[in-house]
Design a protein around this motif. Sequence first.
Motif: not given
Length: 598
Positions: A344-358, A405-410, A412-420
């Motif tokens: 993962m590489g971060v520049t702006a640092g925007e954090i987005a919760f998108d339809g998250v269920t947990f 459990t559902g949805g995603r957290i990103a 800078d637009g990068q899904d944190i579950a898809a990065v190390t």
Amino acid sequence: MSLDLKTGRREPFRAVLGFTFQHWARRPGYVAWIAGVTIAATLAELFIPLYAGRLVDTVAVGAGEGVPMALAALAAMMALAAVTVAGRHFAFVGLTGLTLFTMGNVAREAFARLQRFSTDWHANNFAGSTVRKITRGMWALDLLTDTILIALLPSLVILLGMTVVLAWHWPVMGLVVAAGAIAYIALTLGLSLRYVAPASRLGNAWDTRVGGALADAITCNPVVKAYGAENREDLRLATVLAKWSLRTRRGWLRGTWSGTAQLAVLLALRAAVIGLVIWLWIEGRAGAGDVAFVLTAYAVVHGYLRDVGQHIHNLQRSVNDMEELVAMHDLPYGVPDRKAAREMGVTAGEIAFDGVTFHYGGHADPLYRDFSLTIRGGEKVGLVGRSGSGKTTFVKLVQRLYDVTGGRIAIDGQDIAAVTQESLRRQIAIVQQEPVLFHRSLAENIAYGRPGASMAQIEQAARLANAHEFIMRLPKGYATLVGERGIKLSGGERQRVALARAFLADAPILILDEATSSLDSESEALIQQAVERLMEGRTTIVIAHRLSTVRAMDRILVFDRGRVVEEGPHEQLLAREDGAYRALFEKQVSELAKGLAV
């Protein structure tokens, strides 16, 4: 794969042996060498009784004619003995390399897995118990390796070889020895695995509890001293030790009874072999040398059979001692990286919760349900709300300490579950309410977020955190060891070291868990200055227990049962007459006023 129906885990004996053989497979040359020289040494020992019988026959011939034959038999016996000694020596040399390599690998891999287990796993397990499982398993692996390669392997070679040699001369003798050996080994295995092992397993479980109780009291010694509770802790440990003693005593006594039963079988076999060779001598089918050969051969067989009982006991004990380590090795990671995870590489640092269920494991209802929220890059956000409202869970999800459990957290637009996870957490600096320091030097603690930092960079971070002055007053300065969890420092000093660590990490996202709470006014002022410097240019999330600390935030999020019920800057939220934030604020002001009045 065989499973234990009670625990749902692999059957311990097979699991431990499979685990051991997997590690041996990394050094096949060592294993082949050890097995080869051990077998050679054992075969040499196998033929010594034959030459002992010939020596007796030559003695019977007389001193004149029999001298060359006697000397030849003696020379053969000495040569075979030399091969046995040399073979055992080289086997142990190889075993040393294999065992140290394997023990080191087991410890490294167990530690690596522990580091990656979930936050819940670490919260539910004593550190002392976990350390005990690893160290006990390491040394049990040493015993297991010795037992299989140096003890059981030559024992099996001797038993099989001697049975064949005896059967070659007298089939009935070979049959008696084979039947006796099989009965003895079957009895030993049955007693060890079905009678002794269950009691030993229970004793080990209580041994682990002893380690946990010791570590718990020692780690919390300041609390013990504060309440004068030394005698109470002594009694608590005594209670655990009493139960450990009872469970362990049962295991040891079962081992004693098992050993006695094995010796009884050996006594019966000895009587059968000696009685049979005497009968063969009476029948004229065995001479003096043959009798000497049988007695010498049986002495070797008896010694190895007796040792087999101890070897099987050691095998069972080492399996029991390794069982918890192997079971821990079989546990899945709580939050694993995906196979195709990228950096993962971060520049702006925007954090987005998108339809998250947990929801936490074991909880029927989710804490977050279809939760969406965006924190802009560089924005400073405060999280407030009652205990259990979801503030801490929010930042844990950002760090991916749990998977949604559902949805995603990103970010800078990068899904944190898809990065190390490693690359994700490098982008986040955290200063906790109760900072944790390693029992290492101050310089190492500050540089933990950037291991390659120079001394000048470490000192600059300490200055920014208002920590340099107090560090330089210490006898060893930056080389000062801080004690376990930083116990040698005051709360304010630990907090400033944690801030220096965050400064040096220089991550684009900053999480603060009320870094100024529970401190004296002087320390609070120094830390507040450092915090304001640290927040500049970073996306900042502040978990606020005291609402006065979030007045300057760009936005305040008011949490209630996993929902954001209000959001906005301090003045705007305070202006809402029936607002949740205003109610919290007025309650704190009222409590503060009462405290000052007292």
